[in-house]
Design a protein around this motif. Structure first.
Motif, short mmCIF file in Angstrom:
data_model
loop_
_atom_site.label_atom_id
_atom_site.label_comp_id
_atom_site.label_asym_id
_atom_site.label_seq_id
_atom_site.Cartn_x
_atom_site.Cartn_y
_atom_site.Cartn_z
N UNK A 102 0.86 -1.19 0.00
CA UNK A 102 0.00 0.00 0.00
C UNK A 102 0.89 1.23 0.00
N UNK A 103 1.15 1.84 -1.15
CA UNK A 103 2.15 2.91 -1.23
C UNK A 103 1.79 4.21 -0.52
N UNK A 104 0.51 4.42 -0.15
CA UNK A 104 0.16 5.67 0.53
C UNK A 104 0.14 5.53 2.05
N UNK A 105 0.34 4.34 2.56
CA UNK A 105 0.43 4.16 4.01
C UNK A 105 1.86 4.45 4.44
N UNK A 106 2.02 5.34 5.39
CA UNK A 106 3.34 5.71 5.87
C UNK A 106 3.69 4.94 7.15
N UNK A 107 2.78 4.89 8.10
CA UNK A 107 3.05 4.29 9.41
C UNK A 107 2.87 2.77 9.38
N UNK A 108 3.82 2.09 10.00
CA UNK A 108 3.78 0.64 10.18
C UNK A 108 3.71 -0.16 8.87
N UNK A 109 4.11 0.47 7.77
CA UNK A 109 4.08 -0.20 6.46
C UNK A 109 5.40 -0.94 6.26
N UNK A 110 5.34 -2.26 6.26
CA UNK A 110 6.55 -3.09 6.18
C UNK A 110 6.96 -3.40 4.74
N UNK A 111 6.08 -3.12 3.77
CA UNK A 111 6.34 -3.56 2.39
C UNK A 111 6.87 -2.47 1.47
N UNK A 112 6.66 -1.23 1.79
CA UNK A 112 7.08 -0.15 0.90
C UNK A 112 8.53 0.25 1.20
N UNK A 113 9.23 0.65 0.17
CA UNK A 113 10.62 1.10 0.28
C UNK A 113 10.70 2.29 1.24
N UNK A 114 11.68 2.27 2.12
CA UNK A 114 11.85 3.37 3.08
C UNK A 114 12.09 4.70 2.37
N UNK A 115 12.68 4.65 1.18
CA UNK A 115 12.90 5.88 0.42
C UNK A 115 11.57 6.49 -0.02
N UNK A 116 10.58 5.65 -0.35
CA UNK A 116 9.25 6.14 -0.73
C UNK A 116 8.58 6.81 0.47
N UNK A 117 8.71 6.20 1.63
CA UNK A 117 8.14 6.79 2.84
C UNK A 117 8.80 8.13 3.13
N UNK A 118 10.10 8.22 2.93
CA UNK A 118 10.83 9.48 3.15
C UNK A 118 10.33 10.56 2.19
N UNK A 119 10.12 10.19 0.92
CA UNK A 119 9.61 11.16 -0.06
C UNK A 119 8.22 11.64 0.34
N UNK A 120 7.34 10.71 0.70
CA UNK A 120 5.98 11.09 1.12
C UNK A 120 6.04 12.00 2.35
N UNK A 121 6.87 11.66 3.31
CA UNK A 121 7.00 12.47 4.53
C UNK A 121 7.49 13.88 4.20
N UNK A 122 8.50 13.98 3.32
CA UNK A 122 9.02 15.30 2.92
C UNK A 122 7.97 16.12 2.20
N UNK A 123 7.23 15.47 1.29
CA UNK A 123 6.17 16.19 0.56
C UNK A 123 5.09 16.68 1.51
N UNK A 124 4.70 15.82 2.45
CA UNK A 124 3.66 16.22 3.41
C UNK A 124 4.15 17.38 4.28
N UNK A 125 5.39 17.31 4.70
CA UNK A 125 5.94 18.41 5.52
C UNK A 125 5.96 19.72 4.72
N UNK A 126 6.36 19.64 3.47
CA UNK A 126 6.44 20.82 2.60
C UNK A 126 5.06 21.47 2.41
N UNK A 127 4.01 20.68 2.35
CA UNK A 127 2.67 21.20 2.05
C UNK A 127 1.78 21.32 3.29
N UNK A 128 2.36 21.18 4.46
CA UNK A 128 1.58 21.28 5.72
C UNK A 128 1.45 22.74 6.11
N UNK A 129 0.67 23.47 5.34
CA UNK A 129 0.42 24.89 5.62
C UNK A 129 -1.01 25.21 5.27
#
Length: 181
Positions: A154-181
């Motif tokens: 599930x590529x849009x799940x960030x927390x407790x996701x054991x199957x997605x690449x950690x780099x994808x989670x990092x990208x999603x986290x960075x994008x969310x931080x950038x747009x959290x306004x």
């Protein structure tokens, strides 16, 4: 899972004061049209393995399962459906982190700040035109979630996701931080 309905239909039901999903606890999956899913996931680049995403035919079109969640509490699945589908993108909900995590991620992938009214409109249109919400009532939601996030992609799940690449989670986290306004 035993229940599935288009987000557009669910939104209409909820906005008309109906309760299409009851308050029992359970699990749910967000299904996106495959072409929309591919476009949405482009910012993840090579960190996202689209072939690993579970797909199925719904109403004659192919959909991809991008997000999995659980619902408990007094409002159960009914409250979770309303929260994800009908939540407003206020400045306070965006900055406090109360905005649905799925909505946060979709805004970020679409390049919208989370409190931007255009972002809210874009997310609502995206959901209404491209998504189905599937749910199952269960008192064993946490265990099912643990299994799902450790065995399915599930590529849009960030927390407790054991199957997605950690780099994808990092990208999603960075994008969310950038747009959290």
């Amino acid at each position: 899972m035993s229940n599935i309905k288009s987000v557009k239909e669910l939104r209409a039901d909820i906005m008309n004061g109906n309760r299409p999903v009851d308050t029992r606890h359970g699990v749910y999956t967000w299904w996106f049209k495959v072409d929309t899913a591919k476009t949405l996931l482009k910012p993840l680049g090579q960190t996202c393995d689209f072939e690993r995403i579970r797909k199925r035919i719904i109403d004659g079109k192919e959909y991809a399962a991008l997000y999995f969640g659980i619902a408990g509490g007094k409002d159960g699945l009914s409250g979770r459906a309303k929260w994800h589908i009908c939540q407003r993108h206020s400045k306070s909900s965006a900055t406090s982190g109360y905005l649905s995590t799925l909505r946060q991620t979709l805004c970020a992938l679409g390049g919208y700040d989370m409190s931007d009214p255009d972002g809210e409109t874009w997310v609502n249109r995206l959901m209404d035109g491209n998504c189905y919400w599937e749910w199952q009532y269960t008192d064993n939601a946490k265990a099912i979630e643990s299994t799902e996030l450790s065995t399915n992609y599930y590529p849009l799940n960030i927390h407790e996701n054991k199957c997605i690449d950690k780099a994808a989670i990092a990208i999603l986290s960075q994008l969310r931080k950038k747009h959290k306004k």
